[in-house]
Scaffold this active site. Structure first.
Site, PDB file in Angstrom:
ATOM      1  N   GLU A 363       0.853  -1.227   0.000  1.00  0.00           N
ATOM      2  CA  GLU A 363       0.000   0.000   0.000  1.00  0.00           C
ATOM      3  C   GLU A 363       0.873   1.255   0.000  1.00  0.00           C
ATOM      4  O   GLU A 363       0.569   2.254   0.651  1.00  0.00           O
ATOM      5  CB  GLU A 363      -1.000  -0.048   1.148  1.00  0.00           C
ATOM      6  CG  GLU A 363      -1.874  -1.294   1.024  1.00  0.00           C
ATOM      7  CD  GLU A 363      -3.220  -1.207   1.682  1.00  0.00           C
ATOM      8  OE1 GLU A 363      -3.681  -0.087   1.965  1.00  0.00           O
ATOM      9  OE2 GLU A 363      -3.830  -2.276   1.866  1.00  0.00           O
TER      10      GLU A 363
HETATM   11  C1  LIG Z   1       2.818  -9.657   0.528  1.00  0.00           C
HETATM   12  C2  LIG Z   1       2.403  -8.590  -0.432  1.00  0.00           C
HETATM   13  C3  LIG Z   1       1.062  -8.310  -0.599  1.00  0.00           C
HETATM   14  C4  LIG Z   1       0.656  -7.335  -1.513  1.00  0.00           C
HETATM   15  N1  LIG Z   1      -0.681  -7.122  -1.744  1.00  0.00           N
HETATM   16  C5  LIG Z   1      -1.059  -6.336  -2.787  1.00  0.00           C
HETATM   17  C6  LIG Z   1      -2.428  -6.253  -3.188  1.00  0.00           C
HETATM   18  O1  LIG Z   1      -3.320  -6.857  -2.580  1.00  0.00           O
HETATM   19  N2  LIG Z   1      -2.740  -5.499  -4.267  1.00  0.00           N
HETATM   20  C7  LIG Z   1      -1.810  -4.816  -4.984  1.00  0.00           C
HETATM   21  O2  LIG Z   1      -2.170  -4.147  -5.945  1.00  0.00           O
HETATM   22  N3  LIG Z   1      -0.503  -4.859  -4.623  1.00  0.00           N
HETATM   23  C8  LIG Z   1      -0.097  -5.608  -3.553  1.00  0.00           C
HETATM   24  N4  LIG Z   1       1.220  -5.685  -3.200  1.00  0.00           N
HETATM   25  C9  LIG Z   1       2.223  -4.962  -3.996  1.00  0.00           C
HETATM   26  C10 LIG Z   1       2.880  -3.821  -3.262  1.00  0.00           C
HETATM   27  O3  LIG Z   1       1.971  -2.771  -3.081  1.00  0.00           O
HETATM   28  C11 LIG Z   1       4.131  -3.410  -4.052  1.00  0.00           C
HETATM   29  O4  LIG Z   1       5.081  -4.442  -3.877  1.00  0.00           O
HETATM   30  C12 LIG Z   1       4.689  -2.082  -3.611  1.00  0.00           C
HETATM   31  O5  LIG Z   1       3.835  -1.034  -3.989  1.00  0.00           O
HETATM   32  C13 LIG Z   1       6.082  -1.807  -4.202  1.00  0.00           C
HETATM   33  O6  LIG Z   1       6.086  -2.033  -5.566  1.00  0.00           O
HETATM   34  P1  LIG Z   1       7.261  -2.929  -6.222  1.00  0.00           P
HETATM   35  O7  LIG Z   1       7.308  -4.211  -5.475  1.00  0.00           O
HETATM   36  O8  LIG Z   1       7.051  -2.978  -7.672  1.00  0.00           O
HETATM   37  O9  LIG Z   1       8.595  -2.165  -5.879  1.00  0.00           O
HETATM   38  P2  LIG Z   1       9.240  -0.970  -6.750  1.00  0.00           P
HETATM   39  O10 LIG Z   1       8.186   0.018  -7.085  1.00  0.00           O
HETATM   40  O11 LIG Z   1      10.021  -1.558  -7.855  1.00  0.00           O
HETATM   41  O12 LIG Z   1      10.216  -0.326  -5.680  1.00  0.00           O
HETATM   42  C14 LIG Z   1      11.526  -0.867  -5.403  1.00  0.00           C
HETATM   43  C15 LIG Z   1      12.187   0.109  -4.427  1.00  0.00           C
HETATM   44  O13 LIG Z   1      12.376   1.378  -5.076  1.00  0.00           O
HETATM   45  C16 LIG Z   1      11.770   2.403  -4.298  1.00  0.00           C
HETATM   46  N5  LIG Z   1      11.217   3.431  -5.176  1.00  0.00           N
HETATM   47  C17 LIG Z   1      10.430   3.276  -6.263  1.00  0.00           C
HETATM   48  N6  LIG Z   1      10.106   4.473  -6.779  1.00  0.00           N
HETATM   49  C18 LIG Z   1      10.697   5.400  -6.002  1.00  0.00           C
HETATM   50  C19 LIG Z   1      10.744   6.832  -6.018  1.00  0.00           C
HETATM   51  N7  LIG Z   1      10.077   7.562  -6.947  1.00  0.00           N
HETATM   52  N8  LIG Z   1      11.467   7.466  -5.065  1.00  0.00           N
HETATM   53  C20 LIG Z   1      12.119   6.746  -4.113  1.00  0.00           C
HETATM   54  N9  LIG Z   1      12.103   5.401  -4.042  1.00  0.00           N
HETATM   55  C21 LIG Z   1      11.410   4.741  -4.979  1.00  0.00           C
HETATM   56  C22 LIG Z   1      10.674   1.699  -3.487  1.00  0.00           C
HETATM   57  O14 LIG Z   1      10.314   2.435  -2.335  1.00  0.00           O
HETATM   58  C23 LIG Z   1      11.368   0.383  -3.159  1.00  0.00           C
HETATM   59  O15 LIG Z   1      12.227   0.539  -2.069  1.00  0.00           O
HETATM   60  C24 LIG Z   1       1.645  -6.616  -2.245  1.00  0.00           C
HETATM   61  C25 LIG Z   1       2.993  -6.890  -2.041  1.00  0.00           C
HETATM   62  C26 LIG Z   1       3.388  -7.878  -1.180  1.00  0.00           C
HETATM   63  C27 LIG Z   1       4.861  -8.177  -1.040  1.00  0.00           C
END
Ligand SMILES: Cc1cc2nc3c(=O)[nH]c(=O)nc-3n(C[C@H](O)[C@H](O)[C@H](O)COP(=O)(O)OP(=O)(O)OC[C@H]3O[C@@H](n4cnc5c(N)ncnc54)[C@H](O)[C@@H]3O)c2cc1C
Length: 380
Positions: A363
């Site tokens: 989230e």
């Molecule tokens: C157990 C679990 C349950 C989940 N449940 C749901 C769900 O029900 N529905 C759903 O839609 N999603 C869900 N998610 C997804 C979750 O919301 C995402 O994993 C999260 O938003 C991060 O996206 P990403 O994994 O693609 O990481 P990325 O976006 O690739 O981020 C990687 C890193 O880069 C950083 N980063 C990225 N952009 C920036 C920026 N502009 N400035 C600074 N730092 C940045 C991030 O903070 C992070 O540290 C779930 C994830 C998990 C692990």
């Protein structure tokens, strides 16, 4: 300013505490090991009104406020964060999204079953290439007149395998950027809608997390939520409330670990006295209590803003950012206070430490919360 809970709030908190102790605590270690969560427990949470806490009773909900939601989330999360994430997603992402922005027909058809716990919901925004950068949606929803055709992949979806109703965000018109995104209601079993295998996770292992695949899924136009192009705003508005739930989950994980550490420190003896009498441990307890209280105030303030009808975007981001940091840091301290016993499953704190990490990721990661907060601060 009144910091006390009402009698009704205390009753709601105690009911959640009682349920967590009597129903969630037995088997929580086994469920974590086996990565399962029985339908029976979901049904019981529905019977207690935990699946539609803030939903209007005319749609089967409990008609409670956001403060009640936070109190329930904290109590469930002290014991089992896998249970509380199901509650959080169903309440603040799915039920809230439908109640606030759905049509009367959508509410009658879907919300009434979701709010009672008869059915479970999932919220599908994240994709392999669109996590924090949620505007980069690759899932498409092509307008075919009376229906849309949806193609694409969603990953990390909580309740992905066990849900009945899925709110899916997809790109209809790429040229319009985030204004070309829509939100749709999909049902399990629609032709072309496939559910991938369950993820093997570090924490919240009882909660099922899946990748979803959409291959030419035909969705009737009446299943679109809001006006054409409302989908991105829908996702952001919904997530803002969701963050209050996750902040409360983090608060519960931290306070659960603290309560276990305090009890242990009064029982365990070293060098001829209970370890809480060693200042190094006593000061850890002091820091834990102070940090958790600070987190609680931010979480309650965010819920209060929502109950007042105020904008709560900054409040929920601050609550989630801070409470998740406290959860991560203080569960590590709880393990430390338990010594070697902290490192084994029987004492529960290692699970809480593993569960804490996710609150800094889903989230909106902590970095994304800082973007929300800093924008608000600079705008004034
Ligand atoms: C157990 C679990 C349950 C989940 N449940 C749901 C769900 O029900 N529905 C759903 O839609 N999603 C869900 N998610 C997804 C979750 O919301 C995402 O994993 C999260 O938003 C991060 O996206 P990403 O994994 O693609 O990481 P990325 O976006 O690739 O981020 C990687 C890193 O880069 C950083 N980063 C990225 N952009 C920036 C920026 N502009 N400035 C600074 N730092 C940045 C991030 O903070 C992070 O540290 C779930 C994830 C998990 C692990």
């Amino acid at each position: 300013m009144d910091f006390s809970l009402t009698e009704e709030h205390i009753m709601i908190r105690d009911a959640a505490r009682d349920f967590a102790q009597t129903e969630l605590l037995p088997g929580v270690i086994e469920r974590d090991n086996a990565q399962t969560f029985p339908d029976e427990l979901v049904r019981k949470m529905g019977e207690l009104g935990f699946m539609g806490i803030m939903v209007d009773p005319k749609y089967g909900g409990s008609g409670m406020d956001a403060i009640s939601y936070v109190l329930i989330m904290e109590e469930l999360s002290k014991i089992d964060a896998s249970a509380s994430v199901m509650v959080s997603v169903n309440n603040s992402l799915v039920c809230y999204g439908l109640e606030a922005f759905g049509t009367e027909e959508q509410k009658q058809k879907y919300l009434t079953k979701l709010a009672t716990g008869e059915q479970l919901g999932a919220f599908c925004l994240s994709e392999p290439e669109a996590g924090s950068d949620a505007t980069s949606q690759k899932t498409t929803a092509i307008d075919k007149g009376d229906h849309y055709i949806i193609n694409g992949t969603k990953n990390w979806i909580t309740n992905g395998g066990r849900a009945d109703t899925y709110l899916v965000i997809a790109q209809t018109d790429r040229d319009k950027g985030h204004r070309g995104i829509n939100a749709f209601i999909l049902e399990k079993g629609m032709p072309g809608f496939d559910i991938g295998p369950k993820e093997d996770k570090l924490g919240i292992r009882g909660s099922d997390t899946h990748t979803l695949q959409f291959n030419d899924v035909k969705v009737p136009k009446e299943n679109r939520i809001g006006e054409d192009g409302f989908g991105f705003k829908f996702a952001m508005k919904t997530l803002s409330g969701g963050r209050i739930g996750i902040a409360a989950q983090a608060l519960g994980i931290a306070s659960g670990a603290y309560e276990l550490a305090l009890k242990y420190s009064k029982e365990r003896k070293a060098f001829g006295t209970e370890i809480c009498n060693h200042q190094a441990i006593a000061f850890k307890l002091a820091d834990m209590y102070t940090e958790i209280e600070a987190a609680r105030h931010l979480v309650m303030k965010a819920a209060w803003e929502k109950d007042q009808g105020n904008n709560y975007d900054m409040a929920s981001a601050m609550a989630k950012l801070y409470a998740s940091k406290v959860a991560m840091e203080q569960t590590v301290e709880a393990v430390q206070i338990h010594g070697g016993n902290g490192f084994v499953k029987e004492y529960h704190v290692e699970r809480l430490m593993r569960d804490a990490k996710i609150t800094q990721i889903y989230e909106g990661t902590s970095e994304i919360q800082k973007i929300v907060i800093s924008r608000g601060v600079i705008k004034g």
